[in-house]
Scaffold this motif. Structure first.
Motif, PDB file in Angstrom:
ATOM      1  N   LYS B 234      44.105  23.683  58.953  1.00  0.00           N
ATOM      2  CA  LYS B 234      42.648  24.060  59.051  1.00  0.00           C
ATOM      3  C   LYS B 234      42.616  25.132  59.965  1.00  0.00           C
ATOM      4  N   THR B 235      43.237  25.352  61.025  1.00  0.00           N
ATOM      5  CA  THR B 235      42.959  26.510  61.960  1.00  0.00           C
ATOM      6  C   THR B 235      44.126  27.399  62.113  1.00  0.00           C
ATOM      7  N   GLN B 236      44.050  28.825  61.895  1.00  0.00           N
ATOM      8  CA  GLN B 236      44.979  29.664  61.870  1.00  0.00           C
ATOM      9  C   GLN B 236      45.035  30.671  63.324  1.00  0.00           C
ATOM     10  N   ILE B 237      45.748  30.688  63.998  1.00  0.00           N
ATOM     11  CA  ILE B 237      45.760  31.742  64.965  1.00  0.00           C
ATOM     12  C   ILE B 237      46.854  32.873  64.969  1.00  0.00           C
ATOM     13  N   THR B 238      46.391  34.145  64.872  1.00  0.00           N
ATOM     14  CA  THR B 238      47.283  35.208  65.084  1.00  0.00           C
ATOM     15  C   THR B 238      47.601  35.865  65.914  1.00  0.00           C
ATOM     16  N   LEU B 239      48.669  36.069  66.480  1.00  0.00           N
ATOM     17  CA  LEU B 239      48.818  36.890  67.730  1.00  0.00           C
ATOM     18  C   LEU B 239      49.380  38.322  67.051  1.00  0.00           C
ATOM     19  N   TYR B 271      58.043  37.417  49.929  1.00  0.00           N
ATOM     20  CA  TYR B 271      56.570  37.165  49.924  1.00  0.00           C
ATOM     21  C   TYR B 271      55.872  38.242  50.983  1.00  0.00           C
ATOM     22  N   MET B 272      54.741  38.632  50.575  1.00  0.00           N
ATOM     23  CA  MET B 272      53.956  39.811  51.285  1.00  0.00           C
ATOM     24  C   MET B 272      52.430  39.262  51.021  1.00  0.00           C
ATOM     25  N   SER B 273      51.917  38.647  52.377  1.00  0.00           N
ATOM     26  CA  SER B 273      50.522  38.355  52.181  1.00  0.00           C
ATOM     27  C   SER B 273      49.747  39.018  52.992  1.00  0.00           C
ATOM     28  N   GLY B 274      48.638  39.415  52.350  1.00  0.00           N
ATOM     29  CA  GLY B 274      47.221  40.127  52.756  1.00  0.00           C
ATOM     30  C   GLY B 274      46.095  39.008  53.274  1.00  0.00           C
ATOM     31  N   ILE B 275      45.777  38.682  54.401  1.00  0.00           N
ATOM     32  CA  ILE B 275      44.793  37.908  54.526  1.00  0.00           C
ATOM     33  C   ILE B 275      43.534  38.512  55.306  1.00  0.00           C
ATOM     34  N   THR B 276      42.351  38.223  54.476  1.00  0.00           N
ATOM     35  CA  THR B 276      41.242  38.848  54.988  1.00  0.00           C
ATOM     36  C   THR B 276      40.080  37.653  55.173  1.00  0.00           C
ATOM     37  N   GLY B 277      40.347  37.230  56.437  1.00  0.00           N
ATOM     38  CA  GLY B 277      39.360  36.241  56.902  1.00  0.00           C
ATOM     39  C   GLY B 277      39.678  34.837  56.387  1.00  0.00           C
ATOM     40  N   PRO B 278      39.068  33.820  56.984  1.00  0.00           N
ATOM     41  CA  PRO B 278      39.346  32.349  56.707  1.00  0.00           C
ATOM     42  C   PRO B 278      39.081  32.085  55.316  1.00  0.00           C
ATOM     43  N   LYS B 279      39.145  30.959  54.861  1.00  0.00           N
ATOM     44  CA  LYS B 279      38.861  30.448  53.479  1.00  0.00           C
ATOM     45  C   LYS B 279      37.302  30.378  53.031  1.00  0.00           C
ATOM     46  N   ARG B 280      37.070  31.204  51.965  1.00  0.00           N
ATOM     47  CA  ARG B 280      35.643  31.039  51.353  1.00  0.00           C
ATOM     48  C   ARG B 280      35.588  29.930  50.629  1.00  0.00           C
ATOM     49  N   THR B 281      34.323  29.802  50.091  1.00  0.00           N
ATOM     50  CA  THR B 281      33.883  29.028  49.223  1.00  0.00           C
ATOM     51  C   THR B 281      34.644  28.910  47.955  1.00  0.00           C
ATOM     52  N   VAL B 282      35.093  30.091  47.469  1.00  0.00           N
ATOM     53  CA  VAL B 282      35.720  30.396  46.312  1.00  0.00           C
ATOM     54  C   VAL B 282      37.346  30.179  46.293  1.00  0.00           C
ATOM     55  N   ASP B 283      37.779  30.145  47.550  1.00  0.00           N
ATOM     56  CA  ASP B 283      39.190  30.087  47.864  1.00  0.00           C
ATOM     57  C   ASP B 283      39.733  28.493  47.678  1.00  0.00           C
ATOM     58  N   ALA B 284      40.954  28.544  46.935  1.00  0.00           N
ATOM     59  CA  ALA B 284      41.580  27.325  46.948  1.00  0.00           C
ATOM     60  C   ALA B 284      42.275  26.903  47.904  1.00  0.00           C
ATOM     61  N   ASP B 285      42.660  27.678  48.905  1.00  0.00           N
ATOM     62  CA  ASP B 285      43.262  27.153  50.301  1.00  0.00           C
ATOM     63  C   ASP B 285      42.987  28.087  51.114  1.00  0.00           C
ATOM     64  N   PRO B 287      42.841  28.703  55.925  1.00  0.00           N
ATOM     65  CA  PRO B 287      42.340  27.805  57.002  1.00  0.00           C
ATOM     66  C   PRO B 287      40.726  28.021  56.992  1.00  0.00           C
ATOM     67  N   GLU B 288      40.165  26.818  57.762  1.00  0.00           N
ATOM     68  CA  GLU B 288      38.819  26.991  57.846  1.00  0.00           C
ATOM     69  C   GLU B 288      38.165  27.835  59.027  1.00  0.00           C
ATOM     70  N   GLU B 289      39.093  28.076  59.959  1.00  0.00           N
ATOM     71  CA  GLU B 289      38.640  28.806  61.005  1.00  0.00           C
ATOM     72  C   GLU B 289      40.028  29.845  61.280  1.00  0.00           C
ATOM     73  N   MET B 290      39.597  30.811  61.579  1.00  0.00           N
ATOM     74  CA  MET B 290      40.921  31.905  61.906  1.00  0.00           C
ATOM     75  C   MET B 290      40.617  32.730  63.201  1.00  0.00           C
ATOM     76  N   HIS B 291      41.457  33.112  64.146  1.00  0.00           N
ATOM     77  CA  HIS B 291      41.410  33.736  65.020  1.00  0.00           C
ATOM     78  C   HIS B 291      42.839  34.613  65.213  1.00  0.00           C
ATOM     79  N   ILE B 292      42.337  35.936  65.732  1.00  0.00           N
ATOM     80  CA  ILE B 292      43.286  36.779  65.882  1.00  0.00           C
ATOM     81  C   ILE B 292      43.181  37.277  67.374  1.00  0.00           C
ATOM     82  N   ILE B 293      44.287  37.234  67.897  1.00  0.00           N
ATOM     83  CA  ILE B 293      44.368  37.421  69.588  1.00  0.00           C
ATOM     84  C   ILE B 293      45.023  38.920  69.488  1.00  0.00           C
TER      85      ILE B 293
END
Lengths: 242, 511
Positions: B234-239, B271-285, B287-293
């Motif tokens: 549910k929570t993502q932390i990116t260092l 795999y190459m994943s581009g991630i722009t922010g936490p899960k939006r209502t339209v997204d199937a999956d 994180p609900e909360e996303m942190h970048i340190i």
């Protein structure tokens, strides 16, 4: 035109035959080399260890020695590349900085001079042996000398050039590295010689006596009979026996 | 810290352990050979490798020169995407931020994908001290975590282990004997980790690139574990290292071309994943909360330093390790830091600004330049190693005996007459030690050299002693120069003169 020999301290003291081969080979093509005796060492040992004041002291003898030369030719890619550091070393000494820029633009490694400047690839030599070639790091990577020695070797009659596996890997010399990190350096030269043995070559040829001294020392330590030669020596011997 | 990746001792002492470990050396050789030949094939097949390499370098140079601007842009965009962005000056701050988030979430377990920054700030240790389970989900990272070691390669963390050693570690973990078969071993880890993914409260990742124009982060990987880490918990932390930025997605195309080819010889990772922010209502999956340190930890100290700023251009592909003839012999743990190989030998002291440590690691290089040649963004690591050595000397931390030796060298080489005399005296001095025209003595500075070699002797007559005779002899029978050769020489001289005068005019026009 004044073409001067930058012998390098190592060839001067230990391998004078390399200098002699260069002098005789070029004389046969009408180029009488000049030897300014005030030259000592390019300063690479102290430069690489971080002692730049000491380096400048040695480098000044080189800058003075070749002031009036049109071309400077050296049997070492590594020492030739060292000259390319001179502008940085003398950036705060205007009179030497000018000399440094000039020297950088007119200094060539031996095969560069033969092939790129003189346009000679066939020196008329014969050398009926199985030979493998070790491209020294500074010459091949930093000066870009890759095709010149191969062109010269391909024109030697009777010479069979066998590729050296992992040829581009450093032999482990690295100046004071070989003394300071003796066991790492020892492991590197041991692997280099393992690959040389795999080729079953009778002769190992190269363009830098420091690397060849390192490799030859390990070959001898292991009782191997492979002959180690600078390309200038090989070509000169190949011309002389014809 | 575990013993294998300890920074204790000298690089020489650590290297000695590796040099006597044939398993390690064979494993390192086997894999680096595969990676470097893969890179060779991939870059040749690409066709315009050198042009793309130069383009990559220019993108990195430009981004780092304007890092403040692009970081700001990235942070603004990431925040407007709903990401919580934090800044950490150092490792302690980075772990504190992670711990604060973990406490807020009442987290009991964290699942991680491969991240060198997280190794750099030792996040696993911090989490475990607080009783939070931290599990590495990259296969190599999982293996070294079980072994209690740090990574010995930037891309292949367990490169120093062979499959039998890995089978042993995994069997112990499984509580049953697993055959040393890669399918069986990977199958075991997959089953085990599946459960961990489902249980984890937090997913933690690194960041290969951060895209300033959209505030996105990009991950390259082969196992799909990073995608799981960024979709299941549910929570993502990116260092993220503060220098991971590229301005745009167009720039990423260049990096995506350079990075996988340089790292593993792949045209693209699985795999190459581009991630722009936490899960939006339209997204199937997601994180609900996303942190970048965004972690500094010594990076900003390189900004404005003409000798080391280019270190920040590094894209962590590991190509310099794979071609390094020293790394090949001693593996990664000998470098004593999180980052190993040529990049580690420079990065570790530069990030730590630890002068006392500088000479140690920087001396373990023959300065062959293979790292520079392999680097997809052309970082001159061989020059940086010399700069580290020089700074150490300038700050008075050089070896006293070496300093004395170098002064002696300068005195000798200051004057050719002195040098000539030394050669003559040397010939006399060497006499008692010469045997079969070689020197076998294993004493003093010759000890290390002669353990592996026979030293040559000084020639009976130095070149300069022979010069007069030699030049008289060749001058006595002068040969004429081929007119074509003479013409070539004259042309080179004329070109040189031309370059000199144009560069002079060029210089003046700027003033």
């Amino acid at each position: 035109m004044k073409v001067s020999l930058f012998i390098t301290c190592l060839s001067d003291a230990i391998y004078p035959k390399v200098g002699e081969a260069m002098v005789r080979l070029l004389a046969a093509h009408g180029i009488q080399l000049d030897f300014p005796p005030v030259q000592t060492c390019c300063g690479q040992p102290s430069y690489n260890s971080g002692y730049w004041d000491e380096t400048r002291t040695a480098a000044r003898t080189i800058l003075k020695a070749f002031q009036s030369s049109d071309f400077v030719v050296s049997p070492s890619g590594s020492c030739t590349y060292m000259i390319h550091h001179y502008p940085e070393l003398f950036k705060d000494e205007p009179e030497y900085l000018a000399l440094a820029h000039e020297l950088e633009s007119k200094t060539y490694e031996f095969t560069q001079f033969l092939v790129k400047v003189l346009g000679i690839t066939d020196i008329g030599a014969a050398f009926p042996y199985k030979v493998t070639y070790h491209p020294s790091c500074h010459g091949s990577r930093l000066l870009g000398i890759k095709d010149e020695p191969i062109a010269l070797l391909n024109h030697v009659q009777g010479l069979e050039l066998v590729p050296l596996p992992f040829a581009e890997d450093c032999c482990g010399f690295g100046g004071t590295f070989a003394v300071k990190m003796a066991d790492i350096s020892g492991a590197m030269v041991t692997e280099k010689v393992d690959h040389i043995k795999e080729t079953e070559a009778e002769v190992l040829v190269g363009l830098d006596m420091a690397c060849l001294m390192n490799i030859a020392g390990n070959l001898r330590h292991r009782g191997e009979q492979v002959r180690v030669m600078h390309l200038a020596e090989l070509l000169y011997e190949g011309v002389s026996v014809r | 810290m575990n013993p294998a990746s300890s920074t204790r001792g000298t690089v020489k002492e650590r290297a000695d352990i590796a040099l006597n470990d044939d398993f390690l050396r064979n494993a390192v050789r086997f894999t680096t050979d595969r990676l470097r030949s893969g890179k060779k094939v991939a870059s040749t097949e690409h066709g315009n490798w050198e042009e793309w390499r130069e383009r990559g370098r220019q993108i990195r140079l430009h981004t780092i020169a304007h890092l403040d601007y692009y970081l700001n842009l990235f942070v603004e965009n990431a925040r407007s995407n709903g990401v919580h962005v934090h800044f950490a000056d150092n490792a302690v701050e980075a772990t504190d931020i992670v711990m604060t988030i973990a406490r807020q979430k009442e987290a009991q377990s964290v699942i991680k994908s491969k991240s060198m920054v997280s190794e750099e700030v030792h996040i696993n240790q911090a989490l475990e001290l607080s009783g939070i389970e931290a599990i590495e989900s990259d296969l190599g990272e999982y293996i070294i975590q079980l072994a209690g070691e740090g990574p010995s390669h930037i891309v292949i963390p367990a490169i120093h282990k062979n499959r039998y050693q890995i089978a042993e570690l995994l069997s112990e973990d499984a509580g049953e004997t697993l055959e040393p078969d890669t399918t069986i071993l990977a199958g075991y880890v997959r089953r085990k980790l599946r459960q961990k993914f489902l249980e984890a409260d937090i997913g933690m990742t690194g960041c290969n690139f951060a895209i300033a124009e959209t505030g996105s982060m990009v991950l390259f990987e082969n196992e799909g574990n990073a995608r799981m880490v960024t979709t299941v918990p549910k929570t993502q932390i990116t260092l993220m290292g503060m220098e991971r930025i590229v301005p745009s997605w167009a720039d990423l195309e260049v990096m995506a071309t350079l990075l996988p080819r340089s790292a593993t010889g792949q045209r693209l990772t699985m795999y190459m994943s581009g991630i722009t922010g936490p899960k939006r209502t339209v997204d199937a999956d997601g994180p609900e909360e996303m942190h970048i340190i965004i972690v500094d930890n010594g990076r900003s100290q390189q900004l404005g330093d003409p000798e080391f700023q280019e270190l920040l251009n590094c894209i962590r592909c590991g190509a310099c390790l794979n071609v390094c003839p020293v790394y090949r012999q001693i593996g990664g743990h000998s470098y004593g830091g999180t980052y190993s190989g040529p990049i580690g030998a420079v990065l570790t002291p530069a990030l730590n600004k630890n002068v006392a440590e500088w000479d140690d690691i920087a001396s373990a290089s023959s300065l062959c330049g293979a790292c520079y040649e392999a680097c997809p963004v052309k970082i001159p690591l061989h020059d940086m190693l010399v700069s580290l050595r020089r700074r150490k000397v300038e700050r008075g931390h050089g070896d006293k005996l070496e300093a004395l030796g170098m002064r002696g060298f300068a005195t000798l080489m200051a004057n050719s007459k002195r040098f000539a005399l030394a050669m003559r005296l040397g010939k006399i001095a060497q006499k008692p030690f010469v045997h079969n025209s070689g020197i076998h003595l294993k004493l003093g500075p010759l000890k290390g050299w002669n353990t592996y070699r026979v030293a040559p002797t000084l020639a009976n007559h130095s070149f300069r002693d022979q010069w007069k005779e030699l030049s008289a002899e060749t001058a006595a029978q002068p040969k004429t120069i081929d007119p074509a050769v003479r013409q070539r020489m004259e042309q080179v001289l004329a070109d040189r003169q031309h370059n000199k005068s144009t560069s002079r005019t060029g210089g003046e026009s700027h003033e």
